[in-house]
Design a protein around this motif. Structure first.
Motif, PDB file in Angstrom:
ATOM      1  N   GLN A   9      15.050  30.096  34.470  1.00 43.11           N
ATOM      2  CA  GLN A   9      14.786  30.706  35.770  1.00 43.11           C
ATOM      3  C   GLN A   9      15.997  30.573  36.699  1.00 43.11           C
ATOM      4  N   ALA A  10      16.670  29.438  36.614  1.00 51.13           N
ATOM      5  CA  ALA A  10      17.857  29.250  37.453  1.00 51.13           C
ATOM      6  C   ALA A  10      18.897  30.320  37.120  1.00 51.13           C
ATOM      7  N   PHE A  11      19.092  30.564  35.820  1.00 44.16           N
ATOM      8  CA  PHE A  11      20.058  31.574  35.388  1.00 44.16           C
ATOM      9  C   PHE A  11      19.628  32.947  35.886  1.00 44.16           C
ATOM     10  N   GLU A  12      18.364  33.276  35.648  1.00 45.53           N
ATOM     11  CA  GLU A  12      17.902  34.611  36.015  1.00 45.53           C
ATOM     12  C   GLU A  12      17.942  34.847  37.523  1.00 45.53           C
ATOM     13  N   SER A  13      17.594  33.835  38.297  1.00 44.58           N
ATOM     14  CA  SER A  13      17.623  34.101  39.731  1.00 44.58           C
ATOM     15  C   SER A  13      19.070  34.154  40.225  1.00 44.58           C
ATOM     16  N   TRP A  14      19.951  33.391  39.558  1.00 45.82           N
ATOM     17  CA  TRP A  14      21.359  33.458  39.969  1.00 45.82           C
ATOM     18  C   TRP A  14      21.982  34.817  39.642  1.00 45.82           C
ATOM     19  N   ILE A  15      21.777  35.312  38.430  1.00 45.53           N
ATOM     20  CA  ILE A  15      22.428  36.594  38.095  1.00 45.53           C
ATOM     21  C   ILE A  15      21.779  37.780  38.791  1.00 45.53           C
ATOM     22  N   SER A  16      20.570  37.616  39.308  1.00 43.52           N
ATOM     23  CA  SER A  16      19.973  38.748  40.004  1.00 43.52           C
ATOM     24  C   SER A  16      20.463  38.835  41.452  1.00 43.52           C
ATOM     25  N   ASN A  17      21.177  37.802  41.882  1.00 44.30           N
ATOM     26  CA  ASN A  17      21.783  37.802  43.206  1.00 44.30           C
ATOM     27  C   ASN A  17      22.925  38.830  43.249  1.00 44.30           C
ATOM     28  N   PRO A  18      22.937  39.727  44.247  1.00 42.85           N
ATOM     29  CA  PRO A  18      23.955  40.785  44.204  1.00 42.85           C
ATOM     30  C   PRO A  18      25.380  40.309  44.470  1.00 42.85           C
ATOM     31  N   PHE A  19      25.573  39.165  45.127  1.00 42.47           N
ATOM     32  CA  PHE A  19      26.942  38.808  45.515  1.00 42.47           C
ATOM     33  C   PHE A  19      27.571  37.650  44.752  1.00 42.47           C
ATOM     34  N   ALA A  20      26.819  36.563  44.551  1.00 41.27           N
ATOM     35  CA  ALA A  20      27.436  35.378  43.961  1.00 41.27           C
ATOM     36  C   ALA A  20      28.119  35.658  42.614  1.00 41.27           C
ATOM     37  N   PRO A  21      27.458  36.367  41.683  1.00 37.20           N
ATOM     38  CA  PRO A  21      28.145  36.607  40.412  1.00 37.20           C
ATOM     39  C   PRO A  21      29.421  37.431  40.591  1.00 37.20           C
ATOM     40  N   LEU A  22      29.408  38.344  41.576  1.00 35.29           N
ATOM     41  CA  LEU A  22      30.603  39.158  41.808  1.00 35.29           C
ATOM     42  C   LEU A  22      31.778  38.300  42.265  1.00 35.29           C
ATOM     43  N   PHE A  23      31.465  37.270  43.032  1.00 33.51           N
ATOM     44  CA  PHE A  23      32.531  36.368  43.451  1.00 33.51           C
ATOM     45  C   PHE A  23      33.189  35.722  42.223  1.00 33.51           C
ATOM     46  N   TRP A  24      32.358  35.248  41.294  1.00 29.69           N
ATOM     47  CA  TRP A  24      32.920  34.549  40.127  1.00 29.69           C
ATOM     48  C   TRP A  24      33.649  35.491  39.201  1.00 29.69           C
ATOM     49  N   GLN A  25      33.147  36.725  39.038  1.00 30.95           N
ATOM     50  CA  GLN A  25      33.900  37.636  38.172  1.00 30.95           C
ATOM     51  C   GLN A  25      35.194  38.080  38.832  1.00 30.95           C
ATOM     52  N   ALA A  26      35.200  38.171  40.171  1.00 30.09           N
ATOM     53  CA  ALA A  26      36.441  38.500  40.880  1.00 30.09           C
ATOM     54  C   ALA A  26      37.455  37.365  40.718  1.00 30.09           C
ATOM     55  N   LEU A  27      36.963  36.142  40.807  1.00 36.22           N
ATOM     56  CA  LEU A  27      37.859  34.992  40.643  1.00 36.22           C
ATOM     57  C   LEU A  27      38.462  34.988  39.230  1.00 36.22           C
ATOM     58  N   PHE A  28      37.600  35.224  38.251  1.00 37.12           N
ATOM     59  CA  PHE A  28      38.086  35.246  36.865  1.00 37.12           C
ATOM     60  C   PHE A  28      39.136  36.338  36.677  1.00 37.12           C
ATOM     61  N   LEU A  29      38.823  37.538  37.168  1.00 35.19           N
ATOM     62  CA  LEU A  29      39.759  38.657  37.012  1.00 35.19           C
ATOM     63  C   LEU A  29      41.041  38.395  37.793  1.00 35.19           C
ATOM     64  N   GLY A  30      40.898  37.771  38.962  1.00 37.88           N
ATOM     65  CA  GLY A  30      42.069  37.472  39.781  1.00 37.88           C
ATOM     66  C   GLY A  30      43.056  36.562  39.056  1.00 37.88           C
ATOM     67  N   ILE A  31      42.544  35.547  38.383  1.00 38.76           N
ATOM     68  CA  ILE A  31      43.430  34.637  37.647  1.00 38.76           C
ATOM     69  C   ILE A  31      44.086  35.383  36.478  1.00 38.76           C
ATOM     70  N   THR A  32      43.291  36.201  35.790  1.00 36.66           N
ATOM     71  CA  THR A  32      43.834  37.004  34.692  1.00 36.66           C
ATOM     72  C   THR A  32      44.962  37.896  35.196  1.00 36.66           C
ATOM     73  N   LEU A  33      44.724  38.517  36.339  1.00 32.94           N
ATOM     74  CA  LEU A  33      45.712  39.401  36.966  1.00 32.94           C
ATOM     75  C   LEU A  33      47.021  38.661  37.239  1.00 32.94           C
ATOM     76  N   LEU A  34      46.906  37.448  37.784  1.00 32.95           N
ATOM     77  CA  LEU A  34      48.116  36.695  38.128  1.00 32.95           C
ATOM     78  C   LEU A  34      48.955  36.406  36.885  1.00 32.95           C
ATOM     79  N   ILE A  35      48.288  36.179  35.757  1.00 33.73           N
ATOM     80  CA  ILE A  35      49.031  35.895  34.528  1.00 33.73           C
ATOM     81  C   ILE A  35      49.677  37.178  33.983  1.00 33.73           C
ATOM     82  N   VAL A  36      48.879  38.248  33.907  1.00 38.19           N
ATOM     83  CA  VAL A  36      49.381  39.500  33.320  1.00 38.19           C
ATOM     84  C   VAL A  36      50.526  40.086  34.150  1.00 38.19           C
ATOM     85  N   MET A  37      50.415  39.927  35.457  1.00 37.11           N
ATOM     86  CA  MET A  37      51.443  40.425  36.362  1.00 37.11           C
ATOM     87  C   MET A  37      52.838  39.909  35.995  1.00 37.11           C
TER      88      MET A  37
END
Ligand code: TRP
Length: 451
Positions: A137-165
């Motif tokens: 339930q913790a997982f499901e309620s967390w991923i159904s949140n519209p913003f928090a998961p987007l923050f973490w995927q942005a952070l992940f992509l941001g770090i990837t970007l810094l390396i690829v750059m």
């Protein structure tokens, strides 16, 4: 020579650096998150057997095929085809690859974001005890949140970007020189730990004792093929792009076998690690995509020193995700960098922006857009299935036809850099006849639903 191709002088410093980066590309969420739920849903050992056969018969020869196109073309996905087959439509295979890579990365960052978030939760201690209502339930309620998961995927992509750059040798090669040895050590530690658990023998039996009657189940073949392509990073010119940065003297064949071997060893070790745990805590092997995020936390909670093990596990999963995301981002970046005449930095930002925007859909598919579904698949599952079971094998099939039929035999052999006549014959026969026939059959069969 490289300047004329428009890529600049960026190359892998060493062949070993290329191998680590290509292994980093191959070893990822596919080995741990995807492999375990797909194998779990498709019969365990029987699936593993078909999967291994496909790696050997189709995966390795095609890895050599794809990398040989990149090394000979010395350009990005589209450019390499244009160079080897001017005035033809073959470059569309590269273009399909670029789009496929963008699509895959758009959902890959969603799951990677979960992994990063879980790591954070374990480091802060938030997940050390089961939350009210349980981990599911913790997982499901967390991923159904519209913003928090987007923050973490942005952070992940941001770090990837810094390396690829920072480019190939200063960015991607350097990062993998750190990620890969760490990954290998953590993985071996986890597998040995798994073997000490009570349910180990059952888990091993599930993974290594095939029930041959299941070979009659047609969906195993399409799933195993898709998984083999996904895991080896095959079919959308990601490996092609990486191999375009090789020096002339760095030979391909040994490298491709090494990459496939490493990837397979990681998948099997991950399987041991996860299924021994799953069986020792008696949970359903067919729990689907959330297996790693819902089941494992309750398993960790019941283990001695489980919090520490959980941190090790999510460090491992997150690092593996980074090293794969690097290759998925490099693929469109190389193309955009050359064709739009943007700097590498600007190209990296443009591609990341597109990928992040698309990724929002996969993320919201678990929450406010969960109504968008087809056959019980949400947006992420749909993009995952569409790319892994269709785009990747189609790309691989077209590359086999390109090298087996469009390119002349002598040139194909030369591109492969195989030395022994025996291996040349085996590889060429596989690429020209066996692989196209087997793959066309599985593709048509799964497309038209008689499989
Ligand atoms: N192979 C990676 C994994 O197993 C994912 C990946 C990286 C990939 N690059 C790719 C898949 C290119 C297909 C094509 O997680």
């Amino acid at each position: 020579m490289n300047d004329a191709s428009g890529i600049g002088n960026d190359q892998w410093k060493t062949r070993f650096g290329f191998m680590l980066a290509a292994m980093g590309s191959a070893v990822g969420l596919g080995n741990i998150w995807r492999f375990s739920y797909v194998a779990g849903e498709n019969g365990g050992a029987t699936f593993l057997f078909v999967y291994l056969a496909f790696i050997l018969l189709i995966g390795i020869p095609l890895l050599l095929t794809e990398t040989s196109i990149g090394k000979a073309g010395k350009m990005d996905a589209v450019g390499s085809f244009k160079k080897l087959a001017p005035n033809t439509k073959w470059h569309l295979v590269g273009l399909m690859g670029v789009f496929g890579g963008i699509l895959i990365l758009s959902f890959y960052i969603v799951v990677s974001g979960w992994s990063l978030f879980y790591l954070y939760q374990y480091i802060t201690g938030a997940f050390w005890t089961e939350p009210d209502g349980g981990f599911g339930q913790a997982f499901e309620s967390w991923i159904s949140n519209p913003f928090a998961p987007l923050f973490w995927q942005a952070l992940f992509l941001g770090i990837t970007l810094l390396i690829v750059m920072n480019g190939i040798s200063k960015g991607i090669e350097r990062a993998n020189n750190i990620f890969m040895p760490a990954l290998a050590i953590l993985m071996i530690f986890m597998a040995i730990y798994g073997l000490t658990l009570d349910g180990a023998s059952e888990g091993l039996a599930f993974l290594f004792t095939p029930d041959w009657s299941q070979l009659g189940n047609p969906s195993i073949y399409a799933m195993a093929l898709g998984q083999a392509f996904f895991s080896l990073s095959l079919g959308i010119c990601g490996m092609l792009t990486y191999s375009s940065y090789l020096k002339e003297k760095d030979r391909l064949p040994g490298a491709t076998v090494g990459i496939a071997l490493m990837d397979t060893v990681f998948a099997v070790i991950a399987g041991i690690m996860i299924f021994t745990a799953v069986f020792s805590f008696e949970v359903d092997t067919a729990s689907g995509p959330p297996l790693v995020f819902i089941i494992l936390p309750s398993i960790f909670e019941g283990m001695p020193a489980g919090n520490l093990i959980a941190i090790v596990f999510f460090v491992l999963l997150t690092m593996a995700a980074f090293s794969s995301a690097l290759s998925l981002l490099e693929l469109p970046v190389a193309y955009v960098h050359r064709t739009l005449g943007l700097s590498r930095k600007a190209a990296t930002f443009v591609c990341s922006g597109i990928i992040f925007t698309l990724g929002i859909a996969s993320s919201l598919g678990f929450g406010i857009w969960s109504g968008v579904e087809y056959n019980g698949n949400n947006i992420l599952d749909m993009i995952d299935n569409f790319t892994a079971n269709l785009i990747l094998p189609l790309g691989g099939l077209l590359m086999a036809i390109f090298v087996g039929w469009y390119v002349k035999r002598d040139q194909a052999i030369q591109m492969s850099e195989l030395q022994s006549a025996g291996l040349q014959n085996i590889w060429y026969t596989l690429v020209r006849y066996v692989i196209p026939v087997v793959m066309a059959f599985i593709l048509f069969a799964s497309l038209f639903g008689f499989m």
